[in-house]
Motif scaffolding. Structure first.
Motif, short mmCIF file in Angstrom:
data_model
loop_
_atom_site.label_atom_id
_atom_site.label_comp_id
_atom_site.label_asym_id
_atom_site.label_seq_id
_atom_site.Cartn_x
_atom_site.Cartn_y
_atom_site.Cartn_z
N PHE A 250 -1.47 -20.77 40.08
CA PHE A 250 -2.82 -21.04 40.54
C PHE A 250 -3.62 -21.65 39.39
CE2 PHE A 250 -1.16 -17.40 42.86
CZ PHE A 250 -1.35 -17.80 44.18
N PRO A 251 -4.45 -22.65 39.66
CA PRO A 251 -5.19 -23.32 38.58
C PRO A 251 -6.16 -22.37 37.90
CG PRO A 251 -6.02 -24.00 40.73
CD PRO A 251 -4.77 -23.21 40.99
N TYR A 252 -6.32 -22.58 36.62
CA TYR A 252 -7.29 -21.80 35.84
C TYR A 252 -8.37 -22.78 35.38
CZ TYR A 252 -9.09 -18.35 32.53
OH TYR A 252 -9.89 -17.47 31.85
N ASP A 253 -9.24 -23.15 36.33
CA ASP A 253 -10.21 -24.20 36.04
C ASP A 253 -11.64 -23.81 36.42
OD1 ASP A 253 -9.90 -24.18 38.77
OD2 ASP A 253 -9.19 -26.24 38.94
N GLY A 254 -11.88 -22.51 36.57
CA GLY A 254 -13.23 -22.08 36.89
C GLY A 254 -14.20 -22.36 35.75
#
Length: 235
Positions: free
Chosen positions: A90-94
């Protein structure tokens, strides 16, 4: 004492115990080497199974790693981190802004202050972050997976399960630390633990008995006032 008064007293005690348990749970970043017994592990995780979920699907899949298996995994992911070999499901782009950014900064400041690390000491900060991949010295780590055909609603179910699990740990005298950082090595963790590719890694939780002498565990983060998060609407 009347039966009704007895029931009210028991309910009040239960509410106080629950509040104390919720307040006790926090992220611990240093653990004793002492392992948790198999019987206690099963009791802790059995209680967590009572978590709610969409349509009672209970989508969580959990791998609890201890002993030699944990040591092998620690060696692999800590080494891969140093080499920049990261694989995320899952992307970690928050991106945090406003008050959320302020809370993030405040939490980091409190931790680094507890460790005696200045803002300018990037090397020491890096070493502190690296301890994520050593499970903060915990004897156990639980990896929480979401089957690939599920989405954000079921991911919320995993969050409810994790809260149940960490409260169960607290109730049994254990400490824990939920770690998004452990999801940086999804492929490696699946390979080491023989987990099916269809299970996607959301996060990990290091846990065990707290090392109460470690300065990291003197860190205490606050919570926002109730009225900043909750509205009671009657009309």
């Amino acid at each position: 004492m009347s039966e009704a008064a007895t029931v009210q007293t028991e309910e009040a005690l239960s509410a106080e115990q629950f509040r104390a348990l919720v307040n006790e749970r926090r992220s611990v970043r240093a653990f004793l080497e002492q392992p948790v017994s198999d019987a206690l592990l099963h009791s802790v995780f059995d209680a967590a199974q009572q978590a709610p979920s969409n349509c009672n699907t209970q989508p969580w899949q959990v791998a609890v790693v201890s002993g030699a298996a944990k040591e092998r995994l620690k060696a692999r992911i800590s080494g891969d981190f140093l080499q920049g070999k990261m694989t995320m499901d899952f992307p970690y782009d928050g991106k945090y802004e406003g008050v959320y950014k302020e809370r993030q900064y405040d939490a980091a400041k409190q931790l680094y202050d507890a460790l005696g690390i200045s803002r300018e000491d990037k090397a020491a900060r890096g070493e502190a972050f690296y301890r994520n991949f050593e499970f903060f010295g915990a004897p156990h780590v639980a990896f929480v997976f979401l089957p690939e055909h599920f989405g954000i609603r079921e991911a919320a179910d995993l969050g409810m399960y994790a809260q149940n699990l960490m409260l169960s740990m607290s109730a049994h005298g254990l400490a824990s630390c939920p770690q998004t950082a452990l999801s940086f090595f999804a492929d490696q963790i699946r390979e080491e633990l023989a987990i099916a590719d269809s299970n996607k890694l959301l996060f990990g939780i290091s846990f065990g008995y707290e090392d109460r002498t470690h300065p990291a565990n003197s860190c205490r983060t606050g919570r926002a006032a109730l009225d900043s998060a909750v509205q009671f609407i009657t009309e």
